[in-house]
Design a protein around this motif. Structure first.
Motif, mmCIF file in Angstrom:
data_model
loop_
_atom_site.group_PDB
_atom_site.id
_atom_site.type_symbol
_atom_site.label_atom_id
_atom_site.label_comp_id
_atom_site.label_asym_id
_atom_site.label_seq_id
_atom_site.Cartn_x
_atom_site.Cartn_y
_atom_site.Cartn_z
ATOM 1 N N SER A 188 0.842 -1.189 0.000
ATOM 2 C CA SER A 188 0.000 0.000 0.000
ATOM 3 C C SER A 188 0.877 1.239 0.000
ATOM 4 O O SER A 188 1.936 1.280 0.631
ATOM 5 C CB SER A 188 -0.994 -0.009 1.172
ATOM 6 N N GLN B 292 -12.968 0.726 -5.855
ATOM 7 C CA GLN B 292 -13.031 -0.279 -4.810
ATOM 8 C C GLN B 292 -14.453 -0.428 -4.268
ATOM 9 O O GLN B 292 -14.973 -1.523 -4.140
ATOM 10 C CB GLN B 292 -12.098 0.183 -3.686
ATOM 11 N N ASN B 293 -15.051 0.697 -3.952
ATOM 12 C CA ASN B 293 -16.347 0.640 -3.303
ATOM 13 C C ASN B 293 -17.430 1.112 -4.284
ATOM 14 O O ASN B 293 -17.519 2.288 -4.592
ATOM 15 C CB ASN B 293 -16.319 1.554 -2.068
ATOM 16 N N GLU C 291 -8.908 -2.586 -7.040
ATOM 17 C CA GLU C 291 -9.376 -3.482 -5.966
ATOM 18 C C GLU C 291 -10.899 -3.646 -5.979
ATOM 19 O O GLU C 291 -11.571 -3.356 -4.989
ATOM 20 C CB GLU C 291 -8.908 -2.958 -4.602
ATOM 21 N N SER D 228 -12.632 -5.975 -3.034
ATOM 22 C CA SER D 228 -12.236 -6.021 -1.626
ATOM 23 C C SER D 228 -13.404 -5.810 -0.656
ATOM 24 O O SER D 228 -13.328 -6.235 0.483
ATOM 25 C CB SER D 228 -11.095 -5.048 -1.349
ATOM 26 N N PHE D 229 -14.502 -5.205 -1.121
ATOM 27 C CA PHE D 229 -15.641 -5.046 -0.228
ATOM 28 C C PHE D 229 -16.643 -6.199 -0.359
ATOM 29 O O PHE D 229 -17.688 -6.188 0.266
ATOM 30 C CB PHE D 229 -16.369 -3.726 -0.519
ATOM 31 N N LEU D 230 -16.313 -7.155 -1.205
ATOM 32 C CA LEU D 230 -17.290 -8.203 -1.510
ATOM 33 C C LEU D 230 -17.006 -9.498 -0.762
ATOM 34 O O LEU D 230 -15.865 -9.806 -0.450
ATOM 35 C CB LEU D 230 -17.276 -8.490 -3.010
ATOM 36 N N ASP D 231 -18.080 -10.267 -0.517
ATOM 37 C CA ASP D 231 -17.839 -11.579 0.073
ATOM 38 C C ASP D 231 -17.180 -12.458 -0.996
ATOM 39 O O ASP D 231 -17.281 -12.177 -2.189
ATOM 40 C CB ASP D 231 -19.124 -12.186 0.646
ATOM 41 N N PRO D 232 -16.463 -13.491 -0.567
ATOM 42 C CA PRO D 232 -15.645 -14.251 -1.517
ATOM 43 C C PRO D 232 -16.407 -14.825 -2.713
ATOM 44 O O PRO D 232 -15.887 -14.821 -3.821
ATOM 45 C CB PRO D 232 -15.071 -15.376 -0.652
ATOM 46 N N LEU D 233 -17.635 -15.279 -2.514
ATOM 47 C CA LEU D 233 -18.377 -15.819 -3.659
ATOM 48 C C LEU D 233 -18.676 -14.727 -4.680
ATOM 49 O O LEU D 233 -18.524 -14.940 -5.882
ATOM 50 C CB LEU D 233 -19.698 -16.450 -3.199
ATOM 51 N N HIS E 100 -4.487 -6.648 -4.172
ATOM 52 C CA HIS E 100 -3.551 -7.157 -3.165
ATOM 53 C C HIS E 100 -3.702 -8.659 -3.042
ATOM 54 O O HIS E 100 -2.762 -9.384 -2.769
ATOM 55 C CB HIS E 100 -3.893 -6.585 -1.787
ATOM 56 N N ARG E 101 -4.932 -9.087 -3.184
ATOM 57 C CA ARG E 101 -5.215 -10.512 -2.961
ATOM 58 C C ARG E 101 -5.111 -11.227 -4.300
ATOM 59 O O ARG E 101 -5.934 -11.058 -5.169
ATOM 60 C CB ARG E 101 -6.599 -10.666 -2.366
ATOM 61 N N ASP F 222 -4.893 -14.534 -4.722
ATOM 62 C CA ASP F 222 -5.362 -15.923 -4.756
ATOM 63 C C ASP F 222 -6.476 -16.127 -5.783
ATOM 64 O O ASP F 222 -6.508 -17.118 -6.485
ATOM 65 C CB ASP F 222 -5.790 -16.400 -3.363
#
Lengths: 284, 242
Positions: free
Chosen positions: A40, A91-92, A169, A172-177, A202-203, A205
């Motif tokens: 960051s 992001q949002n 990003e 980043s505010f969302l649930d994984p599904l 950042h993520r 995966d």
């Protein structure tokens, strides 16, 4: 010809003591899926703001060097012109949605361009279908889930038919599904419509498996530019704290003990396949 | 944990009295939240919001972090010691004189956390603390949270970050549509495919790998990389020799 080309690009925010990034040289070809990452504060969001002219038009400051995006110099074209070539998703999603219905939100940019009614209708329907939210068109954006809202945000930039989409990003505010399904939508835009994607994340995966290229920034400089499987093996990637996927960490841990998987896995499926190969050959 | 809109944030807002129950009651350390002010509860319960911009307002990082301490009436010396310490822990010392609004999203988030940690509340509520944090900051945050927990603090984290959770191995409460649908330890919950999809989560990456290796006699409930490595080494012939 590269769709984005930056040469010796340096930018300093107003009142800042030092540049947010300096001497960035970068070429991105049409149709690439670029994952832009780094700790960051490394300058990755700032760099993206140069792609659609938010820098220098909105943020001011000093921009040196040269950047050409979709054949245009962003500093010489208004943001609304650049927006027809470069879509931006933040992001949002709440920060970019405002209309009373999904359909109106998606139509807003097109109305501002003064396009004919039929053309707006056609493009809005198309964007809603591609992002899988056609059934939500009469709903209010603020009553939707975060994942649905982010699809609306993507649809609203997609309707402009940009050649490039930059996503900062977006999950980043969302649930994984929901995050997974958004990344699948982005992947489809890239693969089927050949839209150039620049994804700031950042993520890694969930995102690594879709990228054709990983660019790592640190302290305002590009320190690594590689295809994903190679990027994750680089010491530099680890050093600056880029979060490599767990399956890649497993690959590295096994390698320490002399177990070499056939390739660097970018997803659990790939990891499982390679581990099965090792188990099978071990059984002989 | 649970999907967007499950009611997680609404529930935790009851823990410092920001919201009062319309039915039933919430006891914090034996105190009924309906009978005390948020300001009184704040001394015990620190709350870090998901969006740092909802709580930051000062002109410098230092002012932000010392604000609550001044309000609680700590003396000058304690205030400066506490500010020093917490800025250091959260890697913000070099931003001491900066405006929080000049910082990146991830950095603002850490300023918000610092401003709450400064008064050392017994209970800490963190709403999505890992959003926008790179892996280095996340690892620092994780170690710090674990340390606070070992010192006896109660830590409640609202998060979607499955991989972060596998590294903390906490108790997990899963919510869906305003109800608690599961309550148990991390390994048990995160490796249950039905629960995980009901809560709009995904299985941890390593669990996904081991679900696919099940035909080879591996357990399904693996969540960590180190245990994954150990299990694979044990299975290979002569594994004990390695």
């Amino acid at each position: 010809m590269a769709i984005i080309r930056a040469s010796n690009l340096t930018y300093t925010y107003p009142f800042a003591e030092k540049p947010a990034f300096k001497n960035v040289n970068l070429e991105i070809e049409r149709g690439e899926f670029v994952l832009l990452t780094g700790p960051s504060g490394c300058g990755k969001t700032t760099l993206c703001r140069c792609f659609n002219g938010l820098i220098p038009h909105f943020y001011g400051g000093t921009l040196e060097g040269e950047i050409i995006v979709a054949g245009l110099k962003p500093s010489e074209h208004a943001i609304y012109e650049m927006a027809q070539h470069v879509g931006f998703v933040f992001q949002n999603p709440e920060n970019q949605l405002f209309a009373l219905t999904v359909e109106k939100d998606v139509a807003f940019g097109l109305e501002n361009l003064g396009l004919p009614r039929d053309e707006i209708r056609r493009r809005v329907d198309w964007a809603l279908k591609v992002t899988g939210i056609y059934d939500l068109k009469d709903r209010a954006p603020f009553e939707l889930s975060g994942g649905q809202q982010q699809r609306v945000a993507i649809a609203s930039v997609l309707a402009m038919q940009p050649e490039i989409i930059v996503l900062d990003e977006p999950t980043s505010f969302l649930d994984p599904l929901s995050a997974k399904s958004i990344l699948e939508v982005i992947h489809r835009l890239n693969r089927e419509l050949n839209i150039t994607v620049i994804l700031v994340e950042h993520r890694l995966d969930l995102a690594a498996r879709y990228a054709s290229r990983v660019i790592v920034m640190d302290e305002g400089q590009i320190i690594l530019d590689e295809e994903p499987r190679k990027a994750f093996l680089e010491e530099k990637t680890k050093m600056v704290g880029v979060g490599i996927p767990k399956v890649v960490r497993l690959y590295l841990l096994l390698r320490e003990d002399g177990i070499n998987l056939s390739r660097v896995p970018l997803s659990p499926d790939e990891a499982a396949e390679s581990i099965v190969e090792v188990l099978e050959s071990d059984r002989g | 944990m649970g999907q967007n809109g499950a009611g997680k944030t609404t529930l935790v807002k009851h823990f410092n009295g920001l919201l009062k129950p319309s039915k039933g009651r919430v006891l914090i350390d034996g105190i009924d939240t309906r009978h005390v002010s948020v300001a009184t509860l704040a001394r015990k319960v620190g709350f870090v919001f998901q969006n740092p911009d909802h709580q930051l307002f000062s002109e410098t990082v230092e002012d932000e972090v010392s604000f609550a301490l001044k309000n609680f009436g700590f003396d000058e010396k304690t205030i400066s010691e506490r500010v020093e310490k917490v800025l250091n822990i959260l890697d913000l010392t070099h931003y001491r004189k900066s405006s929080p609004f000049m910082l990146s999203g991830g950095e603002r988030k850490r300023v918000a956390l610092a401003s709450v940690l400064s008064w050392d509340p017994k209970i800490l509520i963190l709403d999505e603390p890992t959003i926008g944090q790179d892996s280095y900051q996340k690892e620092r945050l994780r170690q710090f949270i674990m340390q606070l927990n070992q010192q006896g603090k109660t830590v409640i984290i609202v998060t979607h970050d499955v991989e972060f959770v596998t590294e903390c191995e906490p108790r997990i409460i899963l919510m869906k549509n305003g109800r608690i649908i599961a309550d148990g330890d991390a390994r048990e919950i995160l490796t249950d495919p039905n629960l995980v999809s009901e809560a709009s989560l995904v299985l941890p990456e390593i669990t996904q790998v081991f679900m696919r290796l099940n035909d080879y006699g591996f357990p399904r409930n693996v969540i960590g990389v180190y245990e994954a490595k150990r299990l694979i080494l044990e299975r290979l012939s002569g594994g004990f020799m390695r």
